[in-house]
Scaffold this motif. Structure first.
Motif, short mmCIF file in Angstrom:
data_model
loop_
_atom_site.label_atom_id
_atom_site.label_comp_id
_atom_site.label_asym_id
_atom_site.label_seq_id
_atom_site.Cartn_x
_atom_site.Cartn_y
_atom_site.Cartn_z
N VAL A 126 16.42 -3.11 4.83
CA VAL A 126 16.79 -1.81 4.24
C VAL A 126 15.89 -0.79 4.65
N THR A 127 16.06 0.49 4.04
CA THR A 127 15.35 1.53 4.64
C THR A 127 14.07 1.34 3.91
N ALA A 128 12.89 1.24 4.53
CA ALA A 128 11.47 1.31 3.82
C ALA A 128 11.35 2.82 3.23
N VAL A 129 10.18 2.85 2.44
CA VAL A 129 9.50 4.10 2.03
C VAL A 129 9.28 4.98 3.11
N PRO A 130 9.51 6.15 3.39
CA PRO A 130 9.25 6.75 4.39
C PRO A 130 7.69 7.47 4.45
N TYR A 131 7.03 7.73 5.44
CA TYR A 131 5.55 7.91 5.38
C TYR A 131 5.51 8.64 6.89
N PRO A 132 4.80 9.91 6.59
CA PRO A 132 4.72 11.14 7.73
C PRO A 132 3.52 10.46 8.51
N LYS A 133 3.86 9.43 9.23
CA LYS A 133 2.66 8.87 10.34
C LYS A 133 2.16 9.98 11.22
N ALA A 134 3.00 10.61 11.71
CA ALA A 134 2.69 11.64 12.96
C ALA A 134 2.12 12.65 12.54
N MET A 135 2.34 13.08 11.27
CA MET A 135 1.68 14.38 10.40
C MET A 135 0.08 13.69 9.97
N MET A 136 0.06 12.68 9.67
CA MET A 136 -1.26 12.13 9.07
C MET A 136 -2.06 11.99 10.14
N GLU A 148 -2.32 4.93 9.89
CA GLU A 148 -1.89 3.50 9.51
C GLU A 148 -1.65 2.99 7.98
N LEU A 149 -1.65 3.90 7.08
CA LEU A 149 -1.61 3.53 5.78
C LEU A 149 -0.02 3.93 5.32
N ASN A 150 0.16 3.80 4.10
CA ASN A 150 1.33 4.28 3.54
C ASN A 150 1.05 4.79 2.14
N TRP A 151 2.26 5.34 1.57
CA TRP A 151 2.11 6.11 0.31
C TRP A 151 1.53 5.20 -0.90
N PHE A 152 1.93 3.73 -0.78
CA PHE A 152 1.45 3.02 -1.85
C PHE A 152 -0.28 3.08 -1.95
N VAL A 153 -0.73 2.81 -0.73
CA VAL A 153 -2.36 2.75 -0.97
C VAL A 153 -2.74 4.01 -1.68
N PHE A 154 -2.28 5.18 -1.41
CA PHE A 154 -2.71 6.23 -2.06
C PHE A 154 -2.42 6.35 -3.58
N ILE A 155 -1.24 5.84 -3.87
CA ILE A 155 -0.87 5.54 -5.16
C ILE A 155 -1.79 4.53 -6.09
N ALA A 156 -2.13 3.42 -5.33
CA ALA A 156 -3.11 2.52 -5.85
C ALA A 156 -4.40 2.99 -6.17
N ILE A 157 -5.18 3.62 -5.32
CA ILE A 157 -6.27 4.27 -5.57
C ILE A 157 -6.38 5.33 -6.64
N ILE A 158 -5.26 6.07 -6.83
CA ILE A 158 -5.21 7.15 -7.72
C ILE A 158 -5.22 6.38 -9.15
N LEU A 159 -4.21 5.35 -9.23
CA LEU A 159 -4.18 4.47 -10.54
C LEU A 159 -5.31 3.97 -10.96
N ALA A 213 6.75 -4.00 -4.94
CA ALA A 213 7.63 -3.15 -4.15
C ALA A 213 6.83 -2.67 -2.83
N SER A 214 5.38 -2.90 -2.99
CA SER A 214 4.52 -2.45 -1.86
C SER A 214 4.76 -3.25 -0.95
N LEU A 215 4.95 -4.54 -1.25
CA LEU A 215 5.09 -5.46 -0.25
C LEU A 215 6.76 -5.51 0.80
N SER A 216 7.43 -5.34 -0.11
CA SER A 216 8.76 -5.59 0.69
C SER A 216 9.40 -4.38 1.22
N ILE A 217 9.08 -3.09 0.48
CA ILE A 217 9.47 -1.92 1.07
C ILE A 217 8.64 -0.89 1.42
N GLY A 218 7.17 -1.45 1.45
CA GLY A 218 5.93 -0.76 1.77
C GLY A 218 5.54 -1.33 3.25
N PHE A 219 5.57 -2.39 3.33
CA PHE A 219 4.91 -2.97 4.46
C PHE A 219 6.07 -3.57 5.35
#
Length: 312
Positions: A126-136, A148-159, A213-219
């Protein structure tokens, strides 16, 4: 090894550690929330499995991976609601209830893969959660790492920050900790013990579902049987190692994830060691950490103790 190659390896190791720690962080935070209110949640593994599967299913049916994340959160929350009902209302053995949820989740998702996707072992991609790798990557100094990260990493740290503030700086957090330490005293002060425990257990399922979710459509972009692979139990170990505190659990998750990331990178060094040694590193570290530090930690006094209103 030149400096550029060395820096690349360090960046890859840090990025891999953060990515691999993310599912553990979500679930460990869920464990903190549940057990701070006095309910043991062994079922984090099953809630992660449900979250991982329904994240893919929701994304597949809607074409929107963020709706998939919402489905994962709901699936984890529903499983936690079952655990809360058994543990709080029926006062069932909380460990047995959690183990049953883990077994049920594994069996149910195996069945649903065949029924909903028409194949065995894993779902369609399926379509994974998009992440602006080039911009980052264009960000100065740390761009290579952020890319090399994804949005889930930032969400986890904020939580981690939010939940720590909630538990130790707010009236609600004080009520949660009171219910986990001395529910009878909390009840006499007008705190609804059942409501607080339901709230915390359900939130633990929501967080575990997010971890799935961070496993299946994050990674990745699919669900595969066995992909959670004991991470729910490692998250529980991280919670204990972190002394039932969000930042402590966060640090423990990073430690366990580092061992996992290191075993992947170390295999490329050409060291003459069996692959099984590297595969076992994260689990061996978990056992060593628990054996060495479990006596130095202090669980909430009423953790795992059912509460019956009016009982003396």
């Amino acid at each position: 090894m030149n400096n550029v190659a060395g820096i690349s390896i360090v960046v890859a190791l840090i990025a891999s550690t953060l990515r691999m720690a993310t599912p553990l962080i979500f679930s460990a935070l869920g464990g903190v929330m549940s057990e701070r209110s006095g309910v043991v949640n062994i079922g984090l593994e099953g809630m992660m499995i449900m979250g991982a599967f329904f994240a893919v299913y929701g994304s597949d049916r809607t074409g929107n991976p963020w709706i998939g994340v919402l489905c994962a959160v709901v699936a984890g929350g529903v499983m936690a609601l079952v655990h809360a009902f058994l543990s709080v209302n029926l006062r069932a053995d909380q460990v047995v209830s959690g183990v049953a949820i883990n077994l049920f989740a594994g069996a149910l998702t195996s069945y649903l893969i065949v029924e909903l996707f028409g194949r065995q072992g894993q779902t369609d991609g399926v379509t994974a959660v998009p992440y602006p790798k080039a911009m980052m990557q264009k960000i100065p100094v740390i761009g290579n790492l952020l890319g090399e990260l994804n949005w889930f990493v930032f969400i986890a740290i904020i939580l981690v920050i939010i939940i720590s503030y909630l538990l130790f700086k707010t009236p609600l957090g004080l009520r949660i900790r009171a219910v986990g330490e001395h529910p009878r005293a909390a009840d006499t002060l007008g705190i609804n013990v059942y409501r607080i425990r339901y709230l915390c257990v359900i939130s633990s399922g929501v967080l575990a579902g997010l971890g799935g979710a961070s496993l299946s459509i994050g990674f990745l972009n699919l669900f595969r049987e066995g992909m959670v692979n004991g991470r729910g139990y490692i998250a529980l170990a991280a919670m204990i190692f972190g002394n039932w505190k969000p930042f402590g659990a966060f640090g423990a998750c990073l430690l366990f994830a580092f061992a996992d990331a290191f075993q992947i990178i170390a295999q490329s060094f050409g060291w003459n060691m069996p692959n099984e040694f590297f595969y076992a590193l994260p689990y061996v570290l978990t056992l060593v950490a628990l054996a060495g530090f479990v006596k130095k930690t202090q669980a909430p006094a009423a953790d795992g103790v059912p509460y019956e209103k009016g009982q003396r």
